[in-house]
Design a protein around this motif. Sequence first.
Motif, short mmCIF file in Angstrom:
data_model
loop_
_atom_site.label_atom_id
_atom_site.label_comp_id
_atom_site.label_asym_id
_atom_site.label_seq_id
_atom_site.Cartn_x
_atom_site.Cartn_y
_atom_site.Cartn_z
N PRO A 22 0.81 -1.23 0.00
CA PRO A 22 0.00 0.00 0.00
C PRO A 22 0.85 1.27 0.00
O PRO A 22 0.42 2.30 -0.50
CB PRO A 22 -0.83 -0.10 1.27
CG PRO A 22 -0.31 -1.24 2.05
CD PRO A 22 0.57 -2.06 1.17
N ILE A 23 2.05 1.19 0.55
CA ILE A 23 2.93 2.35 0.55
C ILE A 23 3.50 2.56 -0.85
O ILE A 23 3.48 3.67 -1.38
CB ILE A 23 4.05 2.18 1.59
CG1 ILE A 23 3.42 2.20 2.99
CG2 ILE A 23 5.12 3.26 1.45
CD1 ILE A 23 4.32 1.78 4.09
N ALA A 24 3.99 1.50 -1.46
CA ALA A 24 4.58 1.60 -2.80
C ALA A 24 3.58 2.12 -3.82
O ALA A 24 3.94 2.86 -4.74
CB ALA A 24 5.13 0.24 -3.23
N GLU A 25 2.31 1.77 -3.65
CA GLU A 25 1.27 2.25 -4.57
C GLU A 25 1.07 3.76 -4.49
O GLU A 25 0.60 4.37 -5.43
CB GLU A 25 -0.05 1.53 -4.29
CG GLU A 25 -0.03 0.08 -4.69
CD GLU A 25 -1.26 -0.70 -4.24
OE1 GLU A 25 -2.09 -0.15 -3.47
OE2 GLU A 25 -1.39 -1.86 -4.65
N LYS A 26 1.43 4.36 -3.37
CA LYS A 26 1.27 5.81 -3.19
C LYS A 26 2.45 6.60 -3.78
O LYS A 26 2.32 7.80 -4.00
CB LYS A 26 1.17 6.14 -1.70
CG LYS A 26 -0.08 5.61 -1.05
CD LYS A 26 -0.98 6.73 -0.79
CE LYS A 26 -2.23 6.26 -0.10
NZ LYS A 26 -3.33 7.13 -0.42
N LEU A 27 3.56 5.95 -4.00
CA LEU A 27 4.75 6.66 -4.47
C LEU A 27 4.58 7.07 -5.92
O LEU A 27 4.26 6.27 -6.77
CB LEU A 27 5.99 5.79 -4.27
CG LEU A 27 6.24 5.33 -2.84
CD1 LEU A 27 7.49 4.49 -2.76
CD2 LEU A 27 6.30 6.51 -1.87
N ASN A 28 4.82 8.35 -6.19
CA ASN A 28 4.57 8.92 -7.51
C ASN A 28 5.83 9.14 -8.34
O ASN A 28 5.72 9.50 -9.51
CB ASN A 28 3.88 10.28 -7.36
CG ASN A 28 2.60 10.18 -6.58
OD1 ASN A 28 1.74 9.40 -6.91
ND2 ASN A 28 2.49 10.96 -5.52
N SER A 29 7.00 9.00 -7.75
CA SER A 29 8.21 9.37 -8.48
C SER A 29 9.37 8.43 -8.15
O SER A 29 9.36 7.74 -7.13
CB SER A 29 8.61 10.80 -8.13
OG SER A 29 9.09 10.87 -6.79
N GLU A 30 10.35 8.47 -9.01
CA GLU A 30 11.57 7.69 -8.77
C GLU A 30 12.27 8.17 -7.51
O GLU A 30 12.85 7.36 -6.78
CB GLU A 30 12.50 7.77 -9.98
CG GLU A 30 11.99 7.01 -11.20
CD GLU A 30 11.68 5.55 -10.89
OE1 GLU A 30 12.52 4.86 -10.29
OE2 GLU A 30 10.56 5.12 -11.25
N PHE A 31 12.23 9.47 -7.24
CA PHE A 31 12.87 10.00 -6.04
C PHE A 31 12.21 9.44 -4.78
O PHE A 31 12.89 9.05 -3.83
CB PHE A 31 12.85 11.53 -6.03
CG PHE A 31 13.54 12.11 -4.83
CD1 PHE A 31 14.90 11.98 -4.66
CD2 PHE A 31 12.83 12.80 -3.87
CE1 PHE A 31 15.55 12.50 -3.54
CE2 PHE A 31 13.45 13.34 -2.75
CZ PHE A 31 14.82 13.19 -2.60
N GLU A 32 10.89 9.38 -4.75
CA GLU A 32 10.20 8.81 -3.59
C GLU A 32 10.56 7.34 -3.40
O GLU A 32 10.80 6.90 -2.27
CB GLU A 32 8.68 8.96 -3.75
CG GLU A 32 8.22 10.40 -3.64
CD GLU A 32 6.74 10.58 -3.92
OE1 GLU A 32 6.18 11.55 -3.39
OE2 GLU A 32 6.14 9.77 -4.65
N LYS A 33 10.64 6.60 -4.49
CA LYS A 33 11.03 5.19 -4.42
C LYS A 33 12.48 5.06 -3.94
O LYS A 33 12.79 4.19 -3.11
CB LYS A 33 10.84 4.52 -5.77
CG LYS A 33 9.39 4.39 -6.16
CD LYS A 33 9.22 3.93 -7.59
CE LYS A 33 7.75 4.01 -7.98
NZ LYS A 33 7.53 3.85 -9.40
N GLU A 34 13.35 5.92 -4.46
CA GLU A 34 14.75 5.90 -4.03
C GLU A 34 14.86 6.15 -2.52
O GLU A 34 15.62 5.47 -1.82
CB GLU A 34 15.55 6.96 -4.79
CG GLU A 34 16.99 7.09 -4.34
CD GLU A 34 17.74 8.24 -4.99
OE1 GLU A 34 18.93 8.39 -4.67
OE2 GLU A 34 17.15 9.00 -5.77
N CYS A 35 14.11 7.11 -2.03
CA CYS A 35 14.16 7.44 -0.60
C CYS A 35 13.67 6.27 0.26
O CYS A 35 14.27 5.96 1.29
CB CYS A 35 13.33 8.69 -0.31
SG CYS A 35 14.11 10.20 -0.91
#
Length: 161
Positions: free
Chosen positions: A21-34
Amino acid sequence: MIFFKSLWKIFEKRLTEILKPIAEKLNSEFEKECLMHYLLKGGETLIVSDDVFKRIAEEAVKEQEKAGGKLQGATPVKINGKQYYSKCISFYNNDEFDYALGCATVFFDESGTPVGLRDYYDFDPAEHRGDMEEKLTQIMAELEKTPFGGKPYDILYGIYI
């Protein structure tokens, strides 16, 4: 050895379920990287790339303009004998940075140009999030307490204190 592999498979499956559910909220590569940095780098500082900071700076300038001007509400700070200004900027209205930075301290030179960034990536509770976002934050905070949990860390760029 087989026991640990089995245990890891169970943990990995559970972690995937928790993070979905958290990964589904991430909108950008930067958010995923963090998020990945939080989970895998053991609290190591993340230095933002020039390209990412350029986009952060553009957003910070927009937020400053909404607040009434270049340095409106900023706090004067001396860094290495030079005058700068710091201000906590909200990135909650920006899809690229909201789940990575939230609110972060941006440092400006005397002309109002962003020159630095400091943020602390963690999963502390806050009252400004929606119910779902706060619940996800609580789950991640609990994960921190496990042996496989993530570790909070600093996000930095350029001039900062």
